[in-house]
Scaffold this motif. Structure first.
Motif, PDB file in Angstrom:
ATOM      1  N   GLU A 205      56.802  16.645  59.903  1.00 56.04           N
ATOM      2  CA  GLU A 205      55.872  16.505  61.014  1.00 56.04           C
ATOM      3  C   GLU A 205      55.538  15.046  61.289  1.00 56.04           C
ATOM      4  OE1 GLU A 205      54.327  18.593  63.307  1.00 56.04           O
ATOM      5  OE2 GLU A 205      55.944  19.891  62.634  1.00 56.04           O
ATOM      6  N   GLU A 206      55.731  14.185  60.316  1.00 59.80           N
ATOM      7  CA  GLU A 206      55.500  12.754  60.507  1.00 59.80           C
ATOM      8  C   GLU A 206      56.742  12.044  61.023  1.00 59.80           C
ATOM      9  OE1 GLU A 206      54.219  11.681  56.606  1.00 59.80           O
ATOM     10  OE2 GLU A 206      52.112  12.069  57.052  1.00 59.80           O
ATOM     11  N   GLY A 207      57.802  12.795  61.298  1.00 54.21           N
ATOM     12  CA  GLY A 207      59.001  12.216  61.866  1.00 54.21           C
ATOM     13  C   GLY A 207      60.135  11.995  60.892  1.00 54.21           C
ATOM     14  N   TYR A 208      59.945  12.346  59.629  1.00 55.18           N
ATOM     15  CA  TYR A 208      61.025  12.204  58.645  1.00 55.18           C
ATOM     16  C   TYR A 208      61.930  13.435  58.753  1.00 55.18           C
ATOM     17  CZ  TYR A 208      57.949   8.603  56.712  1.00 55.18           C
ATOM     18  OH  TYR A 208      57.153   7.490  56.550  1.00 55.18           O
ATOM     19  N   ALA A 209      62.822  13.400  59.710  1.00 54.32           N
ATOM     20  CA  ALA A 209      63.613  14.582  60.047  1.00 54.32           C
ATOM     21  C   ALA A 209      64.507  15.037  58.907  1.00 54.32           C
ATOM     22  CB  ALA A 209      64.456  14.311  61.289  1.00 54.32           C
ATOM     23  N   LEU A 210      64.934  14.112  58.051  1.00 57.02           N
ATOM     24  CA  LEU A 210      65.853  14.451  56.962  1.00 57.02           C
ATOM     25  C   LEU A 210      65.128  14.614  55.633  1.00 57.02           C
ATOM     26  CD1 LEU A 210      68.799  12.025  57.853  1.00 57.02           C
ATOM     27  CD2 LEU A 210      68.445  14.393  58.585  1.00 57.02           C
ATOM     28  N   ALA A 211      63.805  14.684  55.654  1.00 61.58           N
ATOM     29  CA  ALA A 211      63.044  14.814  54.414  1.00 61.58           C
ATOM     30  C   ALA A 211      63.403  16.109  53.697  1.00 61.58           C
ATOM     31  CB  ALA A 211      61.550  14.773  54.713  1.00 61.58           C
ATOM     32  N   HIS A 212      63.404  16.037  52.381  1.00 64.65           N
ATOM     33  CA  HIS A 212      63.724  17.217  51.581  1.00 64.65           C
ATOM     34  C   HIS A 212      62.981  17.140  50.255  1.00 64.65           C
ATOM     35  CE1 HIS A 212      65.901  20.577  49.893  1.00 64.65           C
ATOM     36  NE2 HIS A 212      66.225  19.835  48.838  1.00 64.65           N
ATOM     37  N   VAL A 213      62.350  18.246  49.891  1.00 64.14           N
ATOM     38  CA  VAL A 213      61.684  18.369  48.600  1.00 64.14           C
ATOM     39  C   VAL A 213      62.387  19.481  47.839  1.00 64.14           C
ATOM     40  CG1 VAL A 213      59.523  18.841  47.389  1.00 64.14           C
ATOM     41  CG2 VAL A 213      59.495  17.596  49.565  1.00 64.14           C
ATOM     42  N   SER A 214      62.962  19.154  46.692  1.00 67.04           N
ATOM     43  CA  SER A 214      63.777  20.109  45.950  1.00 67.04           C
ATOM     44  C   SER A 214      62.917  21.164  45.273  1.00 67.04           C
ATOM     45  CB  SER A 214      64.609  19.381  44.892  1.00 67.04           C
ATOM     46  OG  SER A 214      63.748  18.837  43.892  1.00 67.04           O
TER      47      SER A 214
END
Length: 648
Positions: A205-214
């Motif tokens: 939602e902050e714009g980190y389109a590729l963010a991932h939490v394993s």
């Protein structure tokens, strides 16, 4: 260790096993009367004192869920029992009980056996299949499950590790609040997994389109009754939206979709805004399905392209329309709709109705033919253009009318509660009243404003709370046989109160509904106004129990209503749902019409009645019966109304 009674039983069986074989060989058709196959059983899970945990245990147990739906042999029942140990242990651990134990005991039903010490058979006993086979036919095995929770484990250390090549992970306050995982919290699996998903959502939602939490790693610490957890977090770059691609459009212009979208290339990537934009496009009714996707890689300029996929719905539809009341009689007709006339969501609707089928306020059959054109997003996104051409014939007792009218207007949605409309209308009509026929050419400029605070999107769905307000003013000029100017002003307010607020019913089951209407015509006297422009009362929209236009001044010794320049009416309803699909209504209405320009003058007429409702997926079918409480000499004794949706 084998149960002593079972060992003695096995020795006895050894003495006659040969005889049993001989019998089965000599008499192959003889049924085995000693064992049940399949083996019936019942399962009892003893409460732990934690209702949520008990529900999870019941949902996890195959023994419980399959006991009535799938027949099982003694050997298969043993396998089902063994599988339940791991399933139930997993349920305990999911609620933070990592030192819990599961005890499963089976008895033959002759006595209550909660544990092996009570005389039951341990579910882990290797001789369990033999024991089950020895149960006589007709005996149900009684399976008892006891869960011992042990101590509740809590979260120990929480670690956020950067992905390969990323720098240290530092969460801002918004991300910390979304993550929410802190040491000391109960080590429940759902909370641990949800925390990671919530953090990933906050990052995107902050714009980190590729963010991932394993998926987190976890280490159990039995000595301290804690669970240490570690998440691997990849933040990635802040991303803006890239180019949009539209696939599947056949008759709809891509330019219309681009204008309609609430997002645009170059804006910050936010999944919630993308989803709202998708839902908004789906709400146009043009498509049976709307999807939006993007890949896992960025465009060369560092933006995130979006791919919209559309499946267009039916272009044409045909519907039927009908209704009945004893005063206006029956009305029936058909509607044909073109849902995307020019490729920009324009809707053309053609309707043909026959009216006045046997009504007490009607002198004969009439018709109502009209064509509606609606162009959405006219001039701005929250504004629609509507136009209508209509031909009408009415054979009312008050007057006979043949008219042709055309109007055009703009409806603007101010916000989720308010909308306003304005436009212009011309009408050419011929009206016969009391054997005198006159022609009229009328120009009018209707202005309306509507407020809806009920939270109900579909007007047919019954409201249970909130307020609705509608107000209009229509400056008009009649240009035939001398020009007369007048302005028709009307306002209606309805409100709804759910008796659940008083603790008297469940939500939506018992509702009080109130409606008030007031109208006034300024600028001309009654007979200077065309008859169809005057104010009337009576019928389902004002005072039930009185025929349409049956309240107010009438020509002497006739049923012909004169109409007036002032009108007011009020209604009260008690609506009660019955079971799932039925309902009942009691109501009372009152109203009056006068030739004076001051409301609340004239003779008040009161009607009362009751009705039944049948609730369908598209809305309630309404049947109301009303009687006048102070009927005039030539009035009807009762009225019946049938329709779709509540009266107001």
């Amino acid at each position: 260790m084998r149960h002593p009674r079972l060992a003695s039983h096995a020795r006895r069986r050894a003495g006659y096993v040969t005889l049993f074989v001989v019998i089965t060989v000599l008499l192959p058709g003889l049924p085995a009367a000693f064992a049940a196959d399949p083996q019936d059983y019942t399962t009892t899970i003893r409460p732990t004192g934690n209702a949520d945990l008990d529900a999870a245990l019941k949902a996890s147990s195959d023994l419980l869920s399959l006991q009535k739906t799938q027949a099982v042999s003694p050997f298969a029942l043993t396998g089902r029992i063994h599988n339940d140990y791991s399933r139930l242990i997993s349920a305990l651990e999911s609620y933070g009980y990592y030192a819990g134990t599961i005890t499963i005991t089976i008895s033959d039903g002759s006595h209550k056996a909660a544990t092996p010490a009570d005389g039951g058979q341990d579910g882990r006993d290797p001789d369990l299949p033999e024991w089950l086979q020895a149960l006589p036919a007709g005996h149900k095995a009684q399976v008892s499950i006891t869960a011992s929770t042990g101590p509740l484990f809590r979260i120990g250390t929480v670690t956020l590790n950067p992905d390969k090549g990323d720098g240290p992970i530092h969460l801002n306050p918004t991300e910390v609040a979304a993550f929410g995982m802190k040491p000391g919290a109960p080590a429940q699996a759902e909370a641990v997994l949800t925390a990671g998903a919530a953090l990933q959502t906050a990052l995107t939602e902050e714009g980190y389109a590729l963010a991932h939490v394993s998926t987190p790693q976890a280490w159990l610490r039995p000595a301290t009754h804690t669970l240490d957890i570690a998440y691997t977090v990849h933040r990635g770059p802040v991303v803006n939206l890239g180019a949009f691609a539209f696939g599947g459009l056949q008759r709809t212009h891509p330019a219309y979709i681009a204008r309609r979208l609430t997002i645009a290339p170059g804006e910050l990537y936010q999944p919630s805004r993308i989803e709202r934009a998708r839902q908004d496009i789906a709400s146009t009714g043009l498509f049976s399905d709307v999807q939006v996707n993007h890949g896992d890689t960025l465009a060369p300029d560092g933006s995130m392209p979006l791919d919209f996929g559309f499946h267009e719905g039916k272009r044409h539809s045909v519907g039927a329309e009908g209704g009945y009341s004893t005063d206006l009689g029956g009305r029936a007709g058909v509607t044909w709709t073109h849902n995307n006339l020019f490729g920009n969501a324009e809707r053309l609707r053609l309707t043909a109705l026959i009216t006045g089928l046997g009504g007490s306020a009607e002198q004969g059959l009439g018709y109502d033919f009209y064509a509606d054109l609606m162009k959405p997003d006219f001039g701005s996104r929250q504004q629609n253009l509507s136009a209508r051409i209509e031909g009408i014939k009415q054979e009312l007792y008050s007057y006979r009318q043949t008219a042709l009218l055309a109007r055009i207007g703009i409806v603007r949605h101010v916000n989720r509660h308010w909308n306003v409309s304005f436009g212009g209308q011309i009408e050419q009509e011929q009206i016969e009243q009391m054997r005198a026929t006159n022609s009229y050419f009328i120009l009018s400029v209707p202005l309306t404003a509507n407020y809806d605070g009920t939270g109900v999107d579909n007007p047919i769905t019954p409201a249970t709370h909130g307020v609705r307000v509608g107000a209009s003013i229509t400056p008009s000029a009649s240009l035939t046989d001398g020009t007369s100017f007048f302005a028709i002003m009307q306002a209606t307010v309805s409100t709804y109160f759910d008796l659940r607020h008083l603790g008297l019913s469940r939500p939506g089951r018992s509702v009080l509904a109130f409606r008030g209407t007031i109208g006034n015509v300024e600028g001309a006297s009654t007979f200077a106004i065309p008859p169809d422009q005057r104010l009337y009362a009576g019928g389902s929209a004002t005072v039930r129990g009185f025929r349409y236009q049956g309240v107010g001044p009438q020509f002497t010794n006739t049923r012909y209503a004169i109409g007036g320049t002032s009108m007011d009416a009020g209604s009260f309803e008690y609506r009660q749902r019955i079971l799932q699909k039925f309902g009942a209504v009691g109501f009372i209405d009152a109203g009056q019409v006068t030739a004076d320009r001051t409301p609340f003058q004239g003779t008040v007429r009161v009607g009362a009645g009751a009705g039944a409702r049948y609730y369908t997926p598209i809305g309630p079918v309404r049947l109301d019966v009303a009687v006048p409480l102070n009927r005039p000499a030539k009035g009807d004794r009762w009225e019946l109304y049938v329709g779709l949706g509540e009266t107001f």
